[in-house]
Design a protein around this motif. Structure first.
Motif, mmCIF file in Angstrom:
data_model
loop_
_atom_site.group_PDB
_atom_site.id
_atom_site.type_symbol
_atom_site.label_atom_id
_atom_site.label_comp_id
_atom_site.label_asym_id
_atom_site.label_seq_id
_atom_site.Cartn_x
_atom_site.Cartn_y
_atom_site.Cartn_z
ATOM 1 N N ILE A 17 0.866 -1.177 0.000
ATOM 2 C CA ILE A 17 0.000 0.000 0.000
ATOM 3 C C ILE A 17 0.903 1.226 0.000
ATOM 4 O O ILE A 17 1.697 1.423 0.926
ATOM 5 C CB ILE A 17 -0.924 0.032 1.234
ATOM 6 C CG1 ILE A 17 -1.701 -1.278 1.376
ATOM 7 C CG2 ILE A 17 -1.876 1.214 1.155
ATOM 8 C CD1 ILE A 17 -2.464 -1.390 2.682
ATOM 9 N N LEU A 18 0.808 2.024 -1.037
ATOM 10 C CA LEU A 18 1.645 3.208 -1.181
ATOM 11 C C LEU A 18 0.850 4.471 -0.858
ATOM 12 O O LEU A 18 -0.241 4.697 -1.411
ATOM 13 C CB LEU A 18 2.185 3.298 -2.606
ATOM 14 C CG LEU A 18 3.213 2.247 -3.023
ATOM 15 C CD1 LEU A 18 3.481 2.345 -4.522
ATOM 16 C CD2 LEU A 18 4.506 2.419 -2.241
ATOM 17 N N TYR A 19 1.408 5.308 0.046
ATOM 18 C CA TYR A 19 0.754 6.573 0.409
ATOM 19 C C TYR A 19 1.804 7.518 0.995
ATOM 20 O O TYR A 19 2.679 7.060 1.730
ATOM 21 C CB TYR A 19 -0.361 6.328 1.437
ATOM 22 C CG TYR A 19 -0.988 7.612 1.935
ATOM 23 C CD1 TYR A 19 -1.913 8.288 1.136
ATOM 24 C CD2 TYR A 19 -0.634 8.158 3.173
ATOM 25 C CE1 TYR A 19 -2.474 9.469 1.570
ATOM 26 C CE2 TYR A 19 -1.201 9.331 3.612
ATOM 27 C CZ TYR A 19 -2.116 10.000 2.807
ATOM 28 O OH TYR A 19 -2.675 11.183 3.234
ATOM 29 N N PRO A 20 1.741 8.798 0.702
ATOM 30 C CA PRO A 20 0.846 9.464 -0.256
ATOM 31 C C PRO A 20 1.414 9.403 -1.676
ATOM 32 O O PRO A 20 2.615 9.572 -1.878
ATOM 33 C CB PRO A 20 0.825 10.903 0.255
ATOM 34 C CG PRO A 20 2.176 11.099 0.870
ATOM 35 C CD PRO A 20 2.582 9.759 1.449
ATOM 36 N N VAL A 21 0.550 9.183 -2.632
ATOM 37 C CA VAL A 21 0.955 9.084 -4.034
ATOM 38 C C VAL A 21 0.584 10.379 -4.754
ATOM 39 O O VAL A 21 -0.460 10.980 -4.481
ATOM 40 C CB VAL A 21 0.278 7.860 -4.699
ATOM 41 C CG1 VAL A 21 0.410 7.907 -6.211
ATOM 42 C CG2 VAL A 21 0.873 6.566 -4.146
ATOM 43 N N ASN A 22 1.439 10.798 -5.672
ATOM 44 C CA ASN A 22 1.147 12.001 -6.456
ATOM 45 C C ASN A 22 1.483 11.773 -7.925
ATOM 46 O O ASN A 22 1.996 10.710 -8.313
ATOM 47 C CB ASN A 22 1.904 13.207 -5.896
ATOM 48 C CG ASN A 22 3.415 13.012 -5.928
ATOM 49 O OD1 ASN A 22 3.985 12.737 -6.980
ATOM 50 N ND2 ASN A 22 4.062 13.138 -4.766
ATOM 51 N N SER A 23 1.228 12.780 -8.736
ATOM 52 C CA SER A 23 1.324 12.630 -10.191
ATOM 53 C C SER A 23 2.745 12.508 -10.715
ATOM 54 O O SER A 23 2.944 12.192 -11.892
ATOM 55 C CB SER A 23 0.632 13.814 -10.886
ATOM 56 O OG SER A 23 1.255 15.037 -10.524
ATOM 57 N N SER A 24 3.744 12.716 -9.875
ATOM 58 C CA SER A 24 5.126 12.578 -10.337
ATOM 59 C C SER A 24 5.570 11.122 -10.378
ATOM 60 O O SER A 24 6.633 10.819 -10.933
ATOM 61 C CB SER A 24 6.068 13.371 -9.419
ATOM 62 O OG SER A 24 6.159 12.757 -8.141
ATOM 63 N N MET A 25 4.772 10.229 -9.813
ATOM 64 C CA MET A 25 5.163 8.830 -9.661
ATOM 65 C C MET A 25 4.627 7.972 -10.808
ATOM 66 O O MET A 25 3.513 8.181 -11.299
ATOM 67 C CB MET A 25 4.646 8.286 -8.326
ATOM 68 C CG MET A 25 5.139 9.072 -7.123
ATOM 69 S SD MET A 25 4.306 8.580 -5.601
ATOM 70 C CE MET A 25 4.933 9.824 -4.458
ATOM 71 N N ARG A 26 5.392 6.997 -11.202
ATOM 72 C CA ARG A 26 4.978 6.094 -12.287
ATOM 73 C C ARG A 26 3.681 5.379 -11.947
ATOM 74 O O ARG A 26 2.806 5.214 -12.811
ATOM 75 C CB ARG A 26 6.074 5.061 -12.565
ATOM 76 C CG ARG A 26 7.321 5.614 -13.227
ATOM 77 C CD ARG A 26 8.427 4.565 -13.251
ATOM 78 N NE ARG A 26 7.957 3.316 -13.825
ATOM 79 C CZ ARG A 26 8.564 2.140 -13.647
ATOM 80 N NH1 ARG A 26 9.658 2.058 -12.899
ATOM 81 N NH2 ARG A 26 8.072 1.047 -14.207
ATOM 82 N N VAL A 27 3.522 4.936 -10.700
ATOM 83 C CA VAL A 27 2.354 4.148 -10.315
ATOM 84 C C VAL A 27 1.063 4.956 -10.392
ATOM 85 O O VAL A 27 -0.025 4.396 -10.446
ATOM 86 C CB VAL A 27 2.551 3.569 -8.891
ATOM 87 C CG1 VAL A 27 2.372 4.656 -7.816
ATOM 88 C CG2 VAL A 27 1.615 2.392 -8.644
ATOM 89 N N TYR A 28 1.187 6.271 -10.444
ATOM 90 C CA TYR A 28 0.023 7.146 -10.612
ATOM 91 C C TYR A 28 -0.558 6.991 -12.020
ATOM 92 O O TYR A 28 -1.758 7.122 -12.219
ATOM 93 C CB TYR A 28 0.450 8.590 -10.356
ATOM 94 C CG TYR A 28 -0.650 9.630 -10.384
ATOM 95 C CD1 TYR A 28 -1.360 9.946 -9.237
ATOM 96 C CD2 TYR A 28 -0.951 10.332 -11.564
ATOM 97 C CE1 TYR A 28 -2.351 10.929 -9.249
ATOM 98 C CE2 TYR A 28 -1.932 11.308 -11.593
ATOM 99 C CZ TYR A 28 -2.631 11.598 -10.429
ATOM 100 O OH TYR A 28 -3.606 12.570 -10.449
ATOM 101 N N HIS A 29 0.313 6.693 -12.980
ATOM 102 C CA HIS A 29 -0.096 6.654 -14.388
ATOM 103 C C HIS A 29 -0.141 5.232 -14.963
ATOM 104 O O HIS A 29 -1.035 4.920 -15.748
ATOM 105 C CB HIS A 29 0.871 7.487 -15.235
ATOM 106 C CG HIS A 29 1.025 8.897 -14.760
ATOM 107 N ND1 HIS A 29 0.105 9.879 -15.041
ATOM 108 C CD2 HIS A 29 2.008 9.479 -14.008
ATOM 109 C CE1 HIS A 29 0.492 11.023 -14.490
ATOM 110 N NE2 HIS A 29 1.645 10.813 -13.864
ATOM 111 N N GLU A 30 0.819 4.392 -14.610
ATOM 112 C CA GLU A 30 0.945 3.072 -15.231
ATOM 113 C C GLU A 30 -0.030 2.062 -14.616
ATOM 114 O O GLU A 30 -0.284 2.083 -13.413
ATOM 115 C CB GLU A 30 2.378 2.555 -15.070
ATOM 116 C CG GLU A 30 3.418 3.382 -15.809
ATOM 117 C CD GLU A 30 4.830 2.853 -15.610
ATOM 118 O OE1 GLU A 30 4.982 1.631 -15.368
ATOM 119 O OE2 GLU A 30 5.777 3.653 -15.688
ATOM 120 N N GLU A 31 -0.536 1.179 -15.472
ATOM 121 C CA GLU A 31 -1.392 0.093 -14.984
ATOM 122 C C GLU A 31 -0.490 -0.995 -14.399
ATOM 123 O O GLU A 31 0.157 -1.739 -15.122
ATOM 124 C CB GLU A 31 -2.238 -0.491 -16.122
ATOM 125 C CG GLU A 31 -3.171 -1.584 -15.657
ATOM 126 C CD GLU A 31 -3.883 -2.305 -16.799
ATOM 127 O OE1 GLU A 31 -4.868 -3.006 -16.513
ATOM 128 O OE2 GLU A 31 -3.458 -2.161 -17.956
#
Length: 531
Positions: free
Chosen positions: A392-406
């Motif tokens: 479980i990753l937190y806090p996540v933001n738009s700079s991270m790959r996991v924010y965009h990649e499936e």
């Protein structure tokens, strides 16, 4: 974590299988060329070393061999004049019913291979098999209804017409590894039932589970109607598409792969595509959500079959007013999930079938940590061979790959938001548009969200996880998530085309039409009603 061979219950042990044959033109033909070794998602301990269990092998067909399958399919279809495409609806249904009967006899074998090849737990493997049987039966019923609606003549403007759905030609069918039986058959079965000839290439994983069904396929359909090929996509699929003779591409996988395959076809206007592709389905937890319900659905939605579902919740947006409460309960639920081997009772987390997936997931986790996220659950992301403990990753933001990649695995990114415009912006800018889940209790807020979201995704789930079923509901997506709609009835339509026979209303034509109908001279021009 991984067992010794003697510790595995005998009823779930498998004998390595060398799949020597492939189905060509109604015959199981022995392959004399190279083979691909198959290793299980399950490692087995031997002499203090754990190694992936070797399950057997399957043929690595050449491009030349795949083209012989194309020749067989084209011969069976015979430009629409073949036995199968001109067969009556009633008779085609009998062939499918015979196949279902044979398939049921192989349930235990197929279920066992599903566990060993892709690491799916016993309950879900049984569910996949049974759901596939139900899907075939429901598709047959839907086809009967479709034919009943077409079993009458229409008269408009002095013209008599009968309108039915006809086949499209030769279909290349390829399914995904995560549901190698069910998802594949949701395209394969309607394609066959509508009178097409099919070339079926199993997914890259979950190949040996087709072996118990080869004889049933061979015996249930006229020769050449279904041909099953094995091997690398580049070697086999490339020549098939480049021939320009494939009429329909039925593919479930990544959008990049689908685009590459489609580009190989020299006649794009001839090719019809039925595609189930990527998704990055978000869950949105509103400030007034019932947290217990939201947590329960989000845990199941994000980690069922280790998150290896296109319909999985792959990113969670939680309002900052309830983020602490949500994370506390979510973390506790995830840490309570049982991990183990697929056949173990009530196991929920199992090994991953893709050899490269643990390293990929580690890369996502490391990237997120380097940019400010933390793994907040005990042993999150811990890797043991093919097993990856949920992270479980937190806090996540738009700079991270996991924010965009499936991620397509057991990594759960959580984003805290303040304004609802933040997750809405994410959905709007996403390349994907399959589904979304909304958790809340305010009727005004839910209604306000539903109206715009139904124009961004194809299914809005309220207080429940994203999912495909029931199979009678449409299953599709916007943007890069799908092309064509799959459901029990929709699939029959996407693998067929409306065709009609028309004639002017005059004495000669009325007499001609009456004789054809009364003497049952045609399978197309018919008013027979199937019960």
């Amino acid at each position: 974590m991984f067992p010794k061979l003697k510790e595995i219950p005998k009823e779930y042990q498998v004998t390595p299988l060398k799949q020597k044959t492939w189905l060509l033109d109604g015959k199981l033909v022995e392959w004399k060329g190279p083979f691909q070794t198959v290793h299980s998602a399950v490692y087995v301990e031997d002499k203090n070393t754990s190694l992936p269990y070797e399950l057997g092998s399957y043929p690595l067909l050449s491009g030349e061999a795949s083209l012989t399958a194309l020749d067989a399919a084209m011969k069976a279809y015979e430009l629409g004049r073949g036995e199968w495409p001109t067969m009556s609806v009633k008779d085609r249904i009998k062939h499918l019913q015979g196949f279902v009967k044979r398939m049921k006899e192989k349930r235990d074998e197929v279920v066992n291979w599903l566990m060993w090849e892709i690491g799916k737990n016993l309950g879900d493997s049984r569910k996949e098999f049974d759901r596939t049987i139900d899907y075939i039966v429901d598709t047959i019923d839907a086809y009967k209804n479709l034919d009943r609606e077409s079993s009458r003549l229409r008269k408009e403007g002095g013209i008599y017409a009968q309108i039915r759905r006809g086949p499209l030609g030769v279909v290349l069918c390829m399914g995904p590894y995560n549901y190698p039986l069910n998802e594949t058959f949701t395209t394969l079965i309607p394609a066959l039932l509508m009178g097409n000839a099919v070339i079926f290439k199993p997914a890259k994983l979950g190949v040996l589970m087709i072996s118990p069904l080869l004889e049933a396929f061979r015996d249930s359909f006229p020769k050449g109607v279904i041909n099953i090929i094995y091997g690398s996509g580049q070697e086999t699929v490339g020549p098939l598409m480049a021939s320009g003779k494939i009429d329909v591409l039925a593919f479930i996988g990544s959008s990049n792969s689908a685009n590459a395959i489609k580009k190989l076809h020299p006649k794009p206007n001839r090719l019809r595509s039925v595609l189930g592709l990527d998704a990055k389905n978000p869950g949105i937890v509103l400030p007034d959500a019932d947290i217990d319900i939201a947590v329960e659905e989000c845990v199941t939605g994000s980690l069922s079959f280790n998150g290896q579902r296109c319909t999985a919740l792959k990113i969670l947006f939680v309002h900052d007013k309830v983020i602490d409460q949500f994370i506390s309960k979510f973390k506790a639920k995830v840490e309570a999930l049982k991990s183990g081997m697929p056949w173990e009772d009530k196991v929920q987390l199992t090994p991953l079938p893709e050899p490269q997936k643990p390293a990929y997931l580690k890369g996502l986790i490391d990237d997120a940590i380097s940019k400010g996220a933390k793994v907040i659950n005990h042993d999150g992301g811990k890797i043991e061979h093919s097993y990856v403990n949920p992270a479980i990753l937190y806090p996540v933001n738009s700079s991270m790959r996991v924010y965009h990649e499936e991620q397509f695995g057991p990594v759960v990114p959580i984003v805290s938001y303040h304004k609802i415009s933040e997750p809405i912006k994410y959905i709007t800018e996403s390349n994907f548009g399959q589904q979304v889940s909304i958790f809340g209790t305010d009727k005004n807020e839910i209604a306000k969200l539903v109206d715009p979201l139904v124009n961004e995704v194809c299914r809005v789930n309220i207080n429940s996880q994203c999912q495909r079923g029931p199979d009678v509901f449409p299953f599709n997506g916007r943007k890069d998530s799908a092309e064509g709609t799959l459901s029990v009835s929709d699939a029959l339509r996407v693998f067929s085309i409306r065709t009609m026979v028309a004639m002017k209303d005059n004495d000669v034509n009325r007499d001609l039409l009456t004789q054809i109908l009364e003497e049952r001279k045609s399978n197309f021009l018919s008013t027979d009603f199937i019960l």
